[in-house]
Enzyme design. Structure first.
Site, PDB file in Angstrom:
ATOM      1  N   ALA A   1       3.855  -5.930  -8.299  1.00 52.24           N
ATOM      2  CA  ALA A   1       4.161  -5.136  -7.358  1.00 52.24           C
ATOM      3  C   ALA A   1       5.803  -4.615  -7.517  1.00 52.24           C
ATOM      4  O   ALA A   1       6.745  -5.158  -7.191  1.00 52.24           O
ATOM      5  CB  ALA A   1       4.375  -5.931  -5.997  1.00 52.24           C
TER       6      ALA A   1
ATOM      7  N   TYR B   1      14.525   1.815 -14.621  1.00 48.02           N
ATOM      8  CA  TYR B   1      13.197   0.892 -14.449  1.00 48.02           C
ATOM      9  C   TYR B   1      13.269  -0.402 -15.486  1.00 48.02           C
ATOM     10  O   TYR B   1      12.832  -1.150 -15.248  1.00 48.02           O
ATOM     11  CB  TYR B   1      11.988   1.972 -14.863  1.00 48.02           C
ATOM     12  CG  TYR B   1      10.757   1.388 -15.238  1.00 48.02           C
ATOM     13  CD1 TYR B   1      10.089   0.498 -14.375  1.00 48.02           C
ATOM     14  CD2 TYR B   1      10.260   1.381 -16.766  1.00 48.02           C
ATOM     15  CE1 TYR B   1       9.038  -0.070 -14.797  1.00 48.02           C
ATOM     16  CE2 TYR B   1       8.924   0.741 -16.918  1.00 48.02           C
ATOM     17  CZ  TYR B   1       8.346  -0.017 -15.954  1.00 48.02           C
ATOM     18  OH  TYR B   1       7.238  -0.637 -16.164  1.00 48.02           O
TER      19      TYR B   1
ATOM     20  N   HIS C   1       1.997  10.068 -15.716  1.00 47.26           N
ATOM     21  CA  HIS C   1       1.570   9.660 -17.016  1.00 47.26           C
ATOM     22  C   HIS C   1       0.766  10.439 -17.844  1.00 47.26           C
ATOM     23  O   HIS C   1      -0.102  11.399 -17.260  1.00 47.26           O
ATOM     24  CB  HIS C   1       0.774   8.203 -16.873  1.00 47.26           C
ATOM     25  CG  HIS C   1       1.822   7.085 -16.056  1.00 47.26           C
ATOM     26  ND1 HIS C   1       1.901   6.806 -14.909  1.00 47.26           N
ATOM     27  CD2 HIS C   1       2.919   6.307 -17.011  1.00 47.26           C
ATOM     28  CE1 HIS C   1       2.695   5.788 -14.824  1.00 47.26           C
ATOM     29  NE2 HIS C   1       3.229   5.574 -15.681  1.00 47.26           N
TER      30      HIS C   1
ATOM     31  N   ASN D   1       1.707   1.107 -23.324  1.00 41.40           N
ATOM     32  CA  ASN D   1       1.414   2.154 -22.291  1.00 41.40           C
ATOM     33  C   ASN D   1       0.093   1.864 -21.945  1.00 41.40           C
ATOM     34  O   ASN D   1      -1.202   1.989 -22.519  1.00 41.40           O
ATOM     35  CB  ASN D   1       1.431   3.536 -22.946  1.00 41.40           C
ATOM     36  CG  ASN D   1       2.801   3.828 -23.072  1.00 41.40           C
ATOM     37  OD1 ASN D   1       3.746   3.299 -23.762  1.00 41.40           O
ATOM     38  ND2 ASN D   1       3.244   5.025 -22.622  1.00 41.40           N
TER      39      ASN D   1
ATOM     40  N   ARG E   1       3.621   6.311 -28.846  1.00 38.33           N
ATOM     41  CA  ARG E   1       3.546   5.174 -27.955  1.00 38.33           C
ATOM     42  C   ARG E   1       2.214   4.414 -28.381  1.00 38.33           C
ATOM     43  O   ARG E   1       1.272   4.928 -28.936  1.00 38.33           O
ATOM     44  CB  ARG E   1       3.156   5.855 -26.615  1.00 38.33           C
ATOM     45  CG  ARG E   1       4.362   6.559 -25.905  1.00 38.33           C
ATOM     46  CD  ARG E   1       5.445   5.487 -25.420  1.00 38.33           C
ATOM     47  NE  ARG E   1       6.716   6.022 -24.802  1.00 38.33           N
ATOM     48  CZ  ARG E   1       7.739   6.796 -25.300  1.00 38.33           C
ATOM     49  NH1 ARG E   1       7.680   6.551 -26.801  1.00 38.33           N
ATOM     50  NH2 ARG E   1       8.648   7.100 -24.766  1.00 38.33           N
TER      51      ARG E   1
ATOM     52  N   LEU F   1       0.875  -1.314  -0.007  1.00 37.18           N
ATOM     53  CA  LEU F   1      -0.073  -0.025   0.044  1.00 37.18           C
ATOM     54  C   LEU F   1       0.816   1.283  -0.112  1.00 37.18           C
ATOM     55  O   LEU F   1       0.579   2.342   0.454  1.00 37.18           O
ATOM     56  CB  LEU F   1      -1.038   0.003   0.943  1.00 37.18           C
ATOM     57  CG  LEU F   1      -2.055  -1.168   1.271  1.00 37.18           C
ATOM     58  CD1 LEU F   1      -3.039  -0.937   2.449  1.00 37.18           C
ATOM     59  CD2 LEU F   1      -2.955  -1.291   0.045  1.00 37.18           C
TER      60      LEU F   1
ATOM     61  N   ILE G   1       4.324  19.050 -23.144  1.00 34.21           N
ATOM     62  CA  ILE G   1       4.920  18.256 -24.014  1.00 34.21           C
ATOM     63  C   ILE G   1       6.529  17.948 -24.192  1.00 34.21           C
ATOM     64  O   ILE G   1       7.152  18.809 -24.473  1.00 34.21           O
ATOM     65  CB  ILE G   1       4.175  18.435 -25.303  1.00 34.21           C
ATOM     66  CG1 ILE G   1       2.834  18.323 -25.358  1.00 34.21           C
ATOM     67  CG2 ILE G   1       4.853  17.333 -26.637  1.00 34.21           C
ATOM     68  CD1 ILE G   1       1.961  18.545 -26.527  1.00 34.21           C
TER      69      ILE G   1
ATOM     70  N   THR H   1       7.747  -4.896 -19.245  1.00 34.74           N
ATOM     71  CA  THR H   1       7.563  -3.667 -19.868  1.00 34.74           C
ATOM     72  C   THR H   1       8.254  -3.559 -21.473  1.00 34.74           C
ATOM     73  O   THR H   1       9.208  -4.048 -21.514  1.00 34.74           O
ATOM     74  CB  THR H   1       7.844  -2.603 -18.908  1.00 34.74           C
ATOM     75  OG1 THR H   1       7.915  -1.347 -19.927  1.00 34.74           O
ATOM     76  CG2 THR H   1       9.025  -2.862 -18.577  1.00 34.74           C
TER      77      THR H   1
HETATM   78  N1  UDP Z   1       4.732  12.977 -21.777  1.00 31.97           N
HETATM   79  C1  UDP Z   1       4.599  14.289 -22.180  1.00 31.97           C
HETATM   80  N2  UDP Z   1       4.296  15.203 -20.960  1.00 31.97           N
HETATM   81  C2  UDP Z   1       3.846  14.549 -19.853  1.00 31.97           C
HETATM   82  C3  UDP Z   1       4.016  13.005 -19.448  1.00 31.97           C
HETATM   83  C4  UDP Z   1       4.237  12.320 -20.426  1.00 31.97           C
HETATM   84  O1  UDP Z   1       4.925  14.698 -22.876  1.00 31.97           O
HETATM   85  O2  UDP Z   1       3.450  15.287 -18.698  1.00 31.97           O
HETATM   86  C5  UDP Z   1       5.178  11.888 -22.673  1.00 31.97           C
HETATM   87  C6  UDP Z   1       6.438  11.115 -22.479  1.00 31.97           C
HETATM   88  O3  UDP Z   1       7.402  11.832 -22.684  1.00 31.97           O
HETATM   89  C7  UDP Z   1       6.275  10.103 -23.411  1.00 31.97           C
HETATM   90  C8  UDP Z   1       4.799   9.646 -23.379  1.00 31.97           C
HETATM   91  O4  UDP Z   1       4.229  11.100 -23.166  1.00 31.97           O
HETATM   92  O5  UDP Z   1       6.826  10.490 -24.918  1.00 31.97           O
HETATM   93  C9  UDP Z   1       4.193   8.738 -22.464  1.00 31.97           C
HETATM   94  O6  UDP Z   1       4.738   8.933 -21.369  1.00 31.97           O
HETATM   95  P1  UDP Z   1       4.198   8.297 -20.002  1.00 31.97           P
HETATM   96  O7  UDP Z   1       4.744   8.893 -18.626  1.00 31.97           O
HETATM   97  O8  UDP Z   1       2.620   8.400 -19.945  1.00 31.97           O
HETATM   98  O9  UDP Z   1       4.540   6.749 -20.200  1.00 31.97           O
HETATM   99  P2  UDP Z   1       6.068   5.836 -20.445  1.00 31.97           P
HETATM  100  O10 UDP Z   1       5.996   5.752 -22.105  1.00 31.97           O
HETATM  101  O11 UDP Z   1       7.014   6.692 -20.035  1.00 31.97           O
HETATM  102  O12 UDP Z   1       5.757   4.482 -19.839  1.00 31.97           O
END
Ligand code: UDP
Length: 323
Positions: A74, A141, A187, A170, A219, A33, A205, A117
């Protein structure tokens, strides 16, 4: 089957628990948690609080529950955090995972479905990414998830354990009951929806100078109900090894923002910001193997319906699981 779901209070674990229960399985959730929520654990599931880094605790729970199989969600899952604090990722995702699989081996639990992943591929040598693409993670990660895949591979080779690694692209979307609530949120989809709810002024972005059609990262956004179904199919099968889970459609960050504007009816202001360290330009799945071997058929293959389900949940739970 009786299934121990490690990390069943988190985003993907909570939805998989819900679907396992709907499918008639018995579920016990094991979760510390720390990042998950007690409210995200389906009321029909059993619950044991515990942390995988606490070896005695997971051994005790495994000896009491003696499940037929384990699903393992987890883990820490934030690329940016892993670039700052890699030790967190190796300790939790690798050492914690080893405690889990060692306890399984001790108590004769012969099957694990592991939440891996696409970050294990890093900057892939080809897109769409199939399972044979070289795994060269660009952040701790992804490396920590790859190290645990390799640990499981050896439990399969040496002890005949059935070890499945589902490499998600994603994860997004929600069911009526359960959705995405991280603190802090990093995210893209929940951040955009927080803008639509008036909780943030704008979305940043991260980079518009990538080698992609509009310069923002591509993605493959996959609905968590489809991910959860793949877990249940993997649980029923006898096959070990990796499976990519994605729709095969790549959407740019700008396309996600634009679709969210249509779905929510909110202008969602956006500004271009510098690239985020560790982000590969394109991650799109070649998921034929899961379709063929697991007989997996994703139901949601368009961004609109995925965003709509997330938006429905966020409107109903504007503060996530907080009361
Ligand atoms: N991203 C973004 N602005 C944000 C969060 C994410 O532009 O505030 C972009 C990030 O650089 C990636 C895509 O969105 O290209 C997906 O990122 P997220 O963190 O959702 O998932 P990841 O692909 O890292 O698992």
């Amino acid at each position: 089957m009786k299934v121990l779901v490690a990390g069943g209070a988190g985003y993907i674990g909570s939805v998989t628990t819900e679907l396992l229960l709907n499918d008639g399985h018995e579920v016990v959730v094991f979760d510390n948690l720390e990042r998950g929520h007690r409210e995200a654990v389906d009321k029909r599931a059993g619950f044991r609080k515990g942390d995988l880094r606490d070896k005695d605790r997971i051994f005790k729970v495994m000896s009491e529950i003696r499940p037929d199989a384990v699903m393992h969600f987890a883990a820490y899952a934030l690329v940016p955090e892993s670039m700052e604090k890699p030790e967190l990722y190796f300790r939790n995702n690798v050492y914690g995972g080893i405690n889990l699989v060692e306890s399984m081996y001790k108590y004769d639990v012969g099957k694990i479905v592991f939440s891996s992943t696409c970050a294990t591929y890093g900057q892939p040598e080809k897109v769409p990414i199939t399972e044979d693409v070289a795994q060269r993670p660009t952040n701790p990660y992804g490396e920590s998830k790859l190290m645990f895949e390799q640990t499981l591979k050896w439990y399969h080779e040496l002890h005949g354990m059935t070890t499945v690694f589902l490499r998600y692209f994603n994860a997004c979307g929600a069911t009526e009951k359960f959705g995405e609530d991280h603190d802090p949120e990093t995210h893209i989809i929940p951040i955009i929806l927080q803008v639509a709810l008036g909780q943030r002024k704008q979305v940043k972005i991260y980079g518009d100078d990538y080698n992609t059609p509009d310069g923002t990262c591509l993605r493959d956004y996959i609905h968590i109900v489809d991910l959860a179904q793949a877990h249940i199919l993997a649980l029923k099968g006898k096959v070990s090894g990796p499976f990519n889970l994605g729709t095969g459609n790549g959407y740019s960050v700008l396309e996600v923002v634009e679709t969210a504007r249509e779905v929510t009816g909110h202008p969602i202001p956006a500004e271009i910001a510098p690239r985020r360290p560790g982000d590969p330009a394109k991650l799109v799945a070649g998921a034929e193997k899961a379709r063929k071997i697991l007989k997996w058929k994703p139901q949601y293959d368009d961004l609109d319906s995925i965003l709509q389900s997330a938006w429905n949940w966020h409107q109903k739970h504007p503060r996530g699981y907080r009361k």
